[in-house]
Design an enzyme around this catalytic site. Structure first.
Site, PDB file in Angstrom:
ATOM      1  N   THR A   1     -63.118  32.828 -23.385  1.00  0.00           N
ATOM      2  CA  THR A   1     -64.383  32.614 -22.657  1.00  0.00           C
ATOM      3  C   THR A   1     -64.543  33.609 -21.520  1.00  0.00           C
ATOM      4  O   THR A   1     -63.570  33.981 -20.875  1.00  0.00           O
ATOM      5  CB  THR A   1     -64.410  31.188 -22.107  1.00  0.00           C
ATOM      6  OG1 THR A   1     -64.297  30.287 -23.208  1.00  0.00           O
ATOM      7  CG2 THR A   1     -65.706  30.877 -21.376  1.00  0.00           C
TER       8      THR A   1
ATOM      9  N   GLY B   1     -57.200  28.332 -19.078  1.00  0.00           N
ATOM     10  CA  GLY B   1     -56.207  27.568 -18.336  1.00  0.00           C
ATOM     11  C   GLY B   1     -54.943  28.400 -18.115  1.00  0.00           C
ATOM     12  O   GLY B   1     -54.450  29.039 -19.037  1.00  0.00           O
TER      13      GLY B   1
ATOM     14  N   GLU C   1     -63.329  23.933 -25.784  1.00  0.00           N
ATOM     15  CA  GLU C   1     -63.007  24.074 -27.201  1.00  0.00           C
ATOM     16  C   GLU C   1     -64.230  23.891 -28.083  1.00  0.00           C
ATOM     17  O   GLU C   1     -64.146  23.400 -29.188  1.00  0.00           O
ATOM     18  CB  GLU C   1     -61.891  23.119 -27.612  1.00  0.00           C
ATOM     19  CG  GLU C   1     -61.109  23.631 -28.809  1.00  0.00           C
ATOM     20  CD  GLU C   1     -60.668  25.081 -28.612  1.00  0.00           C
ATOM     21  OE1 GLU C   1     -59.952  25.340 -27.647  1.00  0.00           O
ATOM     22  OE2 GLU C   1     -61.076  25.947 -29.395  1.00  0.00           O
TER      23      GLU C   1
HETATM   24  C1  LIG Z   1     -59.566  19.996 -20.968  1.00  0.00           C
HETATM   25  C2  LIG Z   1     -58.422  20.760 -21.629  1.00  0.00           C
HETATM   26  C3  LIG Z   1     -59.007  22.014 -22.315  1.00  0.00           C
HETATM   27  C4  LIG Z   1     -58.055  22.660 -23.196  1.00  0.00           C
HETATM   28  C5  LIG Z   1     -58.480  23.686 -24.169  1.00  0.00           C
HETATM   29  C6  LIG Z   1     -59.727  24.458 -23.976  1.00  0.00           C
HETATM   30  C7  LIG Z   1     -59.614  25.800 -24.614  1.00  0.00           C
HETATM   31  C8  LIG Z   1     -60.932  26.481 -24.859  1.00  0.00           C
HETATM   32  O1  LIG Z   1     -61.978  26.025 -24.501  1.00  0.00           O
HETATM   33  S1  LIG Z   1     -60.753  27.924 -25.736  1.00  0.00           S
HETATM   34  C9  LIG Z   1     -62.365  28.507 -26.008  1.00  0.00           C
HETATM   35  C10 LIG Z   1     -63.124  27.616 -26.951  1.00  0.00           C
HETATM   36  N1  LIG Z   1     -64.336  28.251 -27.331  1.00  0.00           N
HETATM   37  C11 LIG Z   1     -65.034  27.868 -28.407  1.00  0.00           C
HETATM   38  O2  LIG Z   1     -64.713  26.900 -29.070  1.00  0.00           O
HETATM   39  C12 LIG Z   1     -66.213  28.717 -28.765  1.00  0.00           C
HETATM   40  C13 LIG Z   1     -67.210  27.949 -29.600  1.00  0.00           C
HETATM   41  N2  LIG Z   1     -68.015  28.853 -30.394  1.00  0.00           N
HETATM   42  C14 LIG Z   1     -67.675  29.151 -31.703  1.00  0.00           C
HETATM   43  O3  LIG Z   1     -66.708  28.687 -32.260  1.00  0.00           O
HETATM   44  C15 LIG Z   1     -68.606  30.079 -32.453  1.00  0.00           C
HETATM   45  O4  LIG Z   1     -69.261  30.957 -31.568  1.00  0.00           O
HETATM   46  C16 LIG Z   1     -69.679  29.268 -33.241  1.00  0.00           C
HETATM   47  C17 LIG Z   1     -68.991  28.459 -34.309  1.00  0.00           C
HETATM   48  C18 LIG Z   1     -70.479  28.358 -32.310  1.00  0.00           C
HETATM   49  C19 LIG Z   1     -70.657  30.230 -33.869  1.00  0.00           C
HETATM   50  O5  LIG Z   1     -69.895  31.201 -34.540  1.00  0.00           O
HETATM   51  P1  LIG Z   1     -70.697  32.351 -35.292  1.00  0.00           P
HETATM   52  O6  LIG Z   1     -69.716  33.383 -35.644  1.00  0.00           O
HETATM   53  O7  LIG Z   1     -71.881  32.739 -34.491  1.00  0.00           O
HETATM   54  O8  LIG Z   1     -71.092  31.602 -36.642  1.00  0.00           O
HETATM   55  P2  LIG Z   1     -72.512  31.075 -37.091  1.00  0.00           P
HETATM   56  O9  LIG Z   1     -73.456  32.242 -37.140  1.00  0.00           O
HETATM   57  O10 LIG Z   1     -72.907  29.874 -36.325  1.00  0.00           O
HETATM   58  O11 LIG Z   1     -72.131  30.606 -38.585  1.00  0.00           O
HETATM   59  C20 LIG Z   1     -71.809  31.608 -39.551  1.00  0.00           C
HETATM   60  C21 LIG Z   1     -70.906  30.970 -40.568  1.00  0.00           C
HETATM   61  O12 LIG Z   1     -69.582  30.871 -40.023  1.00  0.00           O
HETATM   62  C22 LIG Z   1     -69.101  29.545 -40.198  1.00  0.00           C
HETATM   63  N3  LIG Z   1     -68.131  29.267 -39.131  1.00  0.00           N
HETATM   64  C23 LIG Z   1     -68.335  29.319 -37.802  1.00  0.00           C
HETATM   65  N4  LIG Z   1     -67.198  29.039 -37.161  1.00  0.00           N
HETATM   66  C24 LIG Z   1     -66.255  28.803 -38.098  1.00  0.00           C
HETATM   67  C25 LIG Z   1     -64.881  28.445 -38.050  1.00  0.00           C
HETATM   68  N5  LIG Z   1     -64.241  28.249 -36.904  1.00  0.00           N
HETATM   69  N6  LIG Z   1     -64.231  28.291 -39.217  1.00  0.00           N
HETATM   70  C26 LIG Z   1     -64.880  28.459 -40.398  1.00  0.00           C
HETATM   71  N7  LIG Z   1     -66.188  28.790 -40.506  1.00  0.00           N
HETATM   72  C27 LIG Z   1     -66.860  28.954 -39.363  1.00  0.00           C
HETATM   73  C28 LIG Z   1     -70.332  28.689 -40.119  1.00  0.00           C
HETATM   74  O13 LIG Z   1     -70.088  27.413 -40.702  1.00  0.00           O
HETATM   75  C29 LIG Z   1     -71.309  29.529 -40.933  1.00  0.00           C
HETATM   76  O14 LIG Z   1     -71.031  29.342 -42.289  1.00  0.00           O
HETATM   77  P3  LIG Z   1     -72.269  29.422 -43.351  1.00  0.00           P
HETATM   78  O15 LIG Z   1     -72.858  30.785 -43.157  1.00  0.00           O
HETATM   79  O16 LIG Z   1     -71.591  29.223 -44.672  1.00  0.00           O
HETATM   80  O17 LIG Z   1     -73.205  28.333 -42.974  1.00  0.00           O
HETATM   81  C1  LIG Z   2     -61.547  22.279 -18.388  1.00  0.00           C
HETATM   82  C2  LIG Z   2     -61.882  23.514 -19.183  1.00  0.00           C
HETATM   83  C3  LIG Z   2     -60.857  24.280 -19.724  1.00  0.00           C
HETATM   84  C4  LIG Z   2     -61.159  25.436 -20.448  1.00  0.00           C
HETATM   85  N1  LIG Z   2     -60.121  26.208 -20.931  1.00  0.00           N
HETATM   86  C5  LIG Z   2     -60.425  27.353 -21.596  1.00  0.00           C
HETATM   87  C6  LIG Z   2     -59.363  28.186 -22.076  1.00  0.00           C
HETATM   88  O1  LIG Z   2     -58.192  27.902 -21.884  1.00  0.00           O
HETATM   89  N2  LIG Z   2     -59.688  29.348 -22.715  1.00  0.00           N
HETATM   90  C7  LIG Z   2     -60.992  29.719 -22.931  1.00  0.00           C
HETATM   91  O2  LIG Z   2     -61.222  30.774 -23.527  1.00  0.00           O
HETATM   92  N3  LIG Z   2     -62.030  28.930 -22.494  1.00  0.00           N
HETATM   93  C8  LIG Z   2     -61.759  27.773 -21.838  1.00  0.00           C
HETATM   94  N4  LIG Z   2     -62.786  26.971 -21.396  1.00  0.00           N
HETATM   95  C9  LIG Z   2     -64.175  27.420 -21.582  1.00  0.00           C
HETATM   96  C10 LIG Z   2     -64.879  26.600 -22.652  1.00  0.00           C
HETATM   97  O3  LIG Z   2     -64.361  26.904 -23.907  1.00  0.00           O
HETATM   98  C11 LIG Z   2     -66.382  26.908 -22.577  1.00  0.00           C
HETATM   99  O4  LIG Z   2     -66.856  26.424 -21.346  1.00  0.00           O
HETATM  100  C12 LIG Z   2     -67.103  26.229 -23.737  1.00  0.00           C
HETATM  101  O5  LIG Z   2     -66.812  26.913 -24.927  1.00  0.00           O
HETATM  102  C13 LIG Z   2     -68.621  26.162 -23.525  1.00  0.00           C
HETATM  103  O6  LIG Z   2     -69.155  27.449 -23.408  1.00  0.00           O
HETATM  104  P1  LIG Z   2     -70.088  27.808 -22.139  1.00  0.00           P
HETATM  105  O7  LIG Z   2     -69.345  27.414 -20.932  1.00  0.00           O
HETATM  106  O8  LIG Z   2     -70.515  29.201 -22.325  1.00  0.00           O
HETATM  107  O9  LIG Z   2     -71.324  26.831 -22.268  1.00  0.00           O
HETATM  108  P2  LIG Z   2     -72.785  27.223 -22.819  1.00  0.00           P
HETATM  109  O10 LIG Z   2     -72.712  27.530 -24.259  1.00  0.00           O
HETATM  110  O11 LIG Z   2     -73.397  28.200 -21.897  1.00  0.00           O
HETATM  111  O12 LIG Z   2     -73.474  25.776 -22.701  1.00  0.00           O
HETATM  112  C14 LIG Z   2     -74.533  25.518 -21.821  1.00  0.00           C
HETATM  113  C15 LIG Z   2     -75.585  24.747 -22.587  1.00  0.00           C
HETATM  114  O13 LIG Z   2     -76.151  25.617 -23.578  1.00  0.00           O
HETATM  115  C16 LIG Z   2     -76.265  24.919 -24.809  1.00  0.00           C
HETATM  116  N5  LIG Z   2     -76.192  25.834 -25.960  1.00  0.00           N
HETATM  117  C17 LIG Z   2     -75.455  26.947 -26.055  1.00  0.00           C
HETATM  118  N6  LIG Z   2     -75.599  27.503 -27.266  1.00  0.00           N
HETATM  119  C18 LIG Z   2     -76.453  26.707 -27.952  1.00  0.00           C
HETATM  120  C19 LIG Z   2     -76.999  26.728 -29.274  1.00  0.00           C
HETATM  121  N7  LIG Z   2     -76.681  27.685 -30.156  1.00  0.00           N
HETATM  122  N8  LIG Z   2     -77.828  25.726 -29.645  1.00  0.00           N
HETATM  123  C20 LIG Z   2     -78.130  24.726 -28.771  1.00  0.00           C
HETATM  124  N9  LIG Z   2     -77.665  24.654 -27.509  1.00  0.00           N
HETATM  125  C21 LIG Z   2     -76.835  25.635 -27.109  1.00  0.00           C
HETATM  126  C22 LIG Z   2     -75.057  23.991 -24.800  1.00  0.00           C
HETATM  127  O14 LIG Z   2     -75.265  22.909 -25.699  1.00  0.00           O
HETATM  128  C23 LIG Z   2     -75.023  23.522 -23.340  1.00  0.00           C
HETATM  129  O15 LIG Z   2     -75.890  22.416 -23.185  1.00  0.00           O
HETATM  130  C24 LIG Z   2     -62.505  25.811 -20.659  1.00  0.00           C
HETATM  131  C25 LIG Z   2     -63.543  25.029 -20.139  1.00  0.00           C
HETATM  132  C26 LIG Z   2     -63.239  23.886 -19.410  1.00  0.00           C
HETATM  133  C27 LIG Z   2     -64.357  23.041 -18.860  1.00  0.00           C
END
Ligand SMILES: CCCCCCCC(=O)SCCNC(=O)CCNC(=O)[C@H](O)C(C)(C)COP(=O)(O)OP(=O)(O)OC[C@H]1O[C@@H](n2cnc3c(N)ncnc32)[C@H](O)[C@@H]1OP(=O)(O)O
Ligand SMILES: Cc1cc2nc3c(=O)[nH]c(=O)nc-3n(C[C@H](O)[C@H](O)[C@H](O)COP(=O)(O)OP(=O)(O)OC[C@H]3O[C@@H](n4cnc5c(N)ncnc54)[C@H](O)[C@@H]3O)c2cc1C
Length: 572
Positions: free
Chosen positions: A53, A92, A335
């Site tokens: 992120t 984190g 996540e």
């Molecule tokens: C409190 C303690 C916290 C601890 C841990 C926290 C750690 C973190 O937060 S780490 C960071 C986490 N960040 C995220 O999870 C990011 C979330 N965003 C995403 O995963 C992607 O941007 C996502 C899925 C929203 C969109 O991905 P994008 O590449 O744009 O795909 P999109 O254009 O929507 O879809 C294209 C195709 O890929 C597929 N696809 C997308 N993601 C996946 C995946 N992970 N696996 C398999 N297929 C996937 C879709 O289903 C779609 O398939 P189809 O074309 O057949 O319908």
């Molecule tokens: C406690 C904590 C721990 C974390 N730890 C990690 C870590 O270890 N590593 C790491 O990489 N990240 C980490 N993160 C970051 C976390 O993964 C992101 O905050 C999360 O993926 C959400 O992304 P964003 O903050 O950009 O929110 P945004 O996507 O900007 O969300 C803001 C609003 O926009 C809306 N939105 C965004 N896209 C769309 C769409 N396509 N359609 C409709 N609505 C949409 C959302 O629904 C939401 O209401 C952590 C976050 C927290 C709170």
């Protein structure tokens, strides 16, 4: 896992080392690379963060701005933060703890961008823990909760790493800069799918903790008069208190069983993927995204219900409930933000619906979509029969998926582009996806209680809990079931009266059901939820330890209150 989730003390935390950094090496590194880094991570000889992120992007991974540009002349990648918004933000442990990070960056080679890939970057010296040259690090500041964890920021100023530091299990860059495609571009996201799956158990454990605290306290707390002249009853005798707590208790069990399924699914599908069979990836992604979104949202709401059910003491940190709520609230965002994740599940459902319309037989968690008849057959249903309840949830979900998909098709027939039609139906799509996940949780709960190897007396209690969970869902969402006449008003009334009966039936087993989670006082960290029930003595002891009680008259009296009182008295 619980031990790993303990931080090493204020200001630093290695939670993400265990649940994100190390699994990323396990899932994304080649065997060669695992030999180099995996044991170091498992032995905590290095401490890592999962740095994906950025300040400007968390959800939209394809929009990340950090770059990793391959330099064939030195066979190195140059990691760079080109803009302020490309600053890694939130990971984190990134601020003060980690000395390594897996950095998600846009991969450039031979002038072309190949999208986000993971790179191993050392960010602090192993000698003196100072940031490495070109790396700027820091903590992002206080948060709603989990302030024991140093969620941090990182900027990279053209930091060079060897080519071998690209995690190359799936995609590769050869020495001359040739990019080798992975079997699926989404394999770079596989660790997120894994982590989302573990959030289902995190949600179950958090809800189990909250219900343990609230149910035990509700047996200790006596309040008011149920009958004039009678002793004050345990607050758990009030039906309203049971209606607040028992559906949350049932959900904790439902999510616990759903996480068993999730873990088993993840294992079998990733096992097939290891042999090159990618066919299960889409279903795994849709299920993990939907379950993560659904269970964490219900859990966060449920913990706050438990907090309120404990009255004033629930609002005290002595209860442990505000901290539980803060942690669960984070799971709704981290996540994969819940809305975005549920839309991913909706995307998969719309695709499956179109396939079933084209005559394809659906399998897995969406099989019911092709089996459910559009025209409901109303009639007296036995609303205490689990099969009837499961069928009702599947009919509701199938109807809502069909409605959302047809609505979208209608928008496109009116000439809207697919993306615009999607956006204008996204609220319907979210509700349909939530109904789908809800129906999966109910079906899985019912199948588990019918098959799990337990004593028949235990099965009877679990069956009541499953009926309670299902009946609560039907009464809370009655409109969805009534809309096409699948259930009638009489069915809903029957469901409500069965639900009341279930509350009374679960009451005698409520304490045993929370004790069964076997959560030690040290894990619960709650005066209200103590196993020995000695709440009031320990509440008093807890309060006496408040820092404000270190002195009888606090220094603020002399600094602020005394002069203020004096000047006000002088005006009398
Ligand atoms: C409190 C303690 C916290 C601890 C841990 C926290 C750690 C973190 O937060 S780490 C960071 C986490 N960040 C995220 O999870 C990011 C979330 N965003 C995403 O995963 C992607 O941007 C996502 C899925 C929203 C969109 O991905 P994008 O590449 O744009 O795909 P999109 O254009 O929507 O879809 C294209 C195709 O890929 C597929 N696809 C997308 N993601 C996946 C995946 N992970 N696996 C398999 N297929 C996937 C879709 O289903 C779609 O398939 P189809 O074309 O057949 O319908
Ligand atoms: C406690 C904590 C721990 C974390 N730890 C990690 C870590 O270890 N590593 C790491 O990489 N990240 C980490 N993160 C970051 C976390 O993964 C992101 O905050 C999360 O993926 C959400 O992304 P964003 O903050 O950009 O929110 P945004 O996507 O900007 O969300 C803001 C609003 O926009 C809306 N939105 C965004 N896209 C769309 C769409 N396509 N359609 C409709 N609505 C949409 C959302 O629904 C939401 O209401 C952590 C976050 C927290 C709170």
């Amino acid at each position: 896992m619980a031990a790993a989730l303990q931080t090493l003390g204020g200001g630093i935390g290695i939670t993400l080392h265990w649940i994100a950094f190390t699994p990323t090496i396990e899932q994304q590194a080649t065997e060669e690379q695992k030999k180099k880094w995996l044991k170091l991570a498992q032995d905590v000889a290095i401490v890592g963060a999962y740095a994906q992120t950025e300040m400007g992007h968390g959800t939209f991974v394809r929009g990340l701005e950090t770059t990793a540009t391959y330099d064939p002349s030195t066979q190195e990648f140059v990691i760079n933060s080109p803009t302020l918004t490309s600053t890694k933000w939130w990971p984190g442990g990134l601020g003060k703890t980690a000395n390594h990070a897996t950095v998600m960056a846009q991969l450039y080679t031979r002038g072309k961008c190949y999208g986000p890939h993971n790179f191993m970057v050392q960010i602090r010296s192993l000698e003196n823990h100072q940031p490495c040259p070109g790396v700027t690090l820091g903590d992002i500041g206080p948060k709603m909760e989990s302030n024991g964890n140093d969620n941090g920021f990182a900027r990279f100023d053209h930091v060079r790493i060897p080519r071998e530091n690209m995690l190359m299990k799936f995609a590769r860059v050869e020495a001359d800069g040739t990019y080798v495609q992975p079997p699926s571009s989404k394999l770079a996201y596989s660790n997120m799918v894994y982590l989302r799956g573990t959030f289902v158990m995190s949600a179950a454990q958090a809800l189990a903790s909250a219900t343990t605290i609230a149910v035990r306290y509700s047996c200790v707390r006596r309040q008011s008069e149920m009958k004039p002249g009678e002793p004050e009853p345990q607050i758990l005798e009030y039906q309203t208190q049971q209606y607040k707590l028992f559906p949350q208790l049932a959900a904790a069990y439902a999510f616990w069983f759903a996480s068993w399924f999730m873990t088993q699914q993840h294992g079998s599908i990733t096992g097939s993927m290891e042999k090159g069979d990618m066919s299960g990836l889409a279903e795994l992604h849709a299920l993990s995204a939907g379950l993560k979104s659904y269970t964490t949202a219900v859990t966060a709401r449920g913990i706050d219900v438990c907090r309120m059910a404990c009255g004033g003491h629930g609002y005290s940190h002595a209860s442990g409930l505000p901290a539980l709520f803060g942690g669960a609230a984070a799971l709704c965002t981290a996540e994969g933000e819940n809305t975005v994740m549920m839309l991913q599940t909706a995307r998969y459902l719309v695709k499956c619906f179109a396939q079933s319309q084209a005559g394809k037989r659906l399998t897995g968690t969406v099989a019911y979509l092709s089996a459910v008849q559009p025209s409901p057959v109303a009639g007296n249903r036995n609303m205490s029969d689990l099969g009837t309840l499961v069928a009702a949830f599947q009919h509701r979900a199938a109807r809502m998926v069909r409605h959302a998909a047809m609505q979208m098709q209608g928008e496109m027939q009116k000439g809207k582009a697919r993306e615009d039609a999607w956006n204008s139906c996204s609220v319907l799509l979210i509700k349909a996806a939530e109904a789908h996940v809800h129906s999966f949780v109910v079906r899985n709960f019912a199948e588990t209680v019918q098959t799990v190897e337990v004593d028949e007396s235990v099965r009877a209690v679990l069956t009541s809990l499953c009926q309670l969970y299902s009946l609560y869902g039907i009464t809370e969402h009655a409109g969805d079931f009534l809309k096409d006449g699948y259930l009638t008003g009489r069915d809903i009334d029957a469901a409500s009266s069965h639900l009341s009966a279930m509350l009374a039936r679960v009451r005698p087993d409520a304490v045993a059901l929370v004790d069964a989670f076997d959560l030690h006082d040290k894990i619960l960290r709650s005066v209200l939820g103590r196993y020995d029930g000695r709440v009031y003595e320990h509440l008093y002891e807890w309060a006496k330890k408040s820092p404000l009680n270190k002195s009888e008259v606090h220094e603020s009296y002399y600094k602020y209150l005394q002069p203020f009182l004096k000047s006000n008295r002088a005006k009398l």
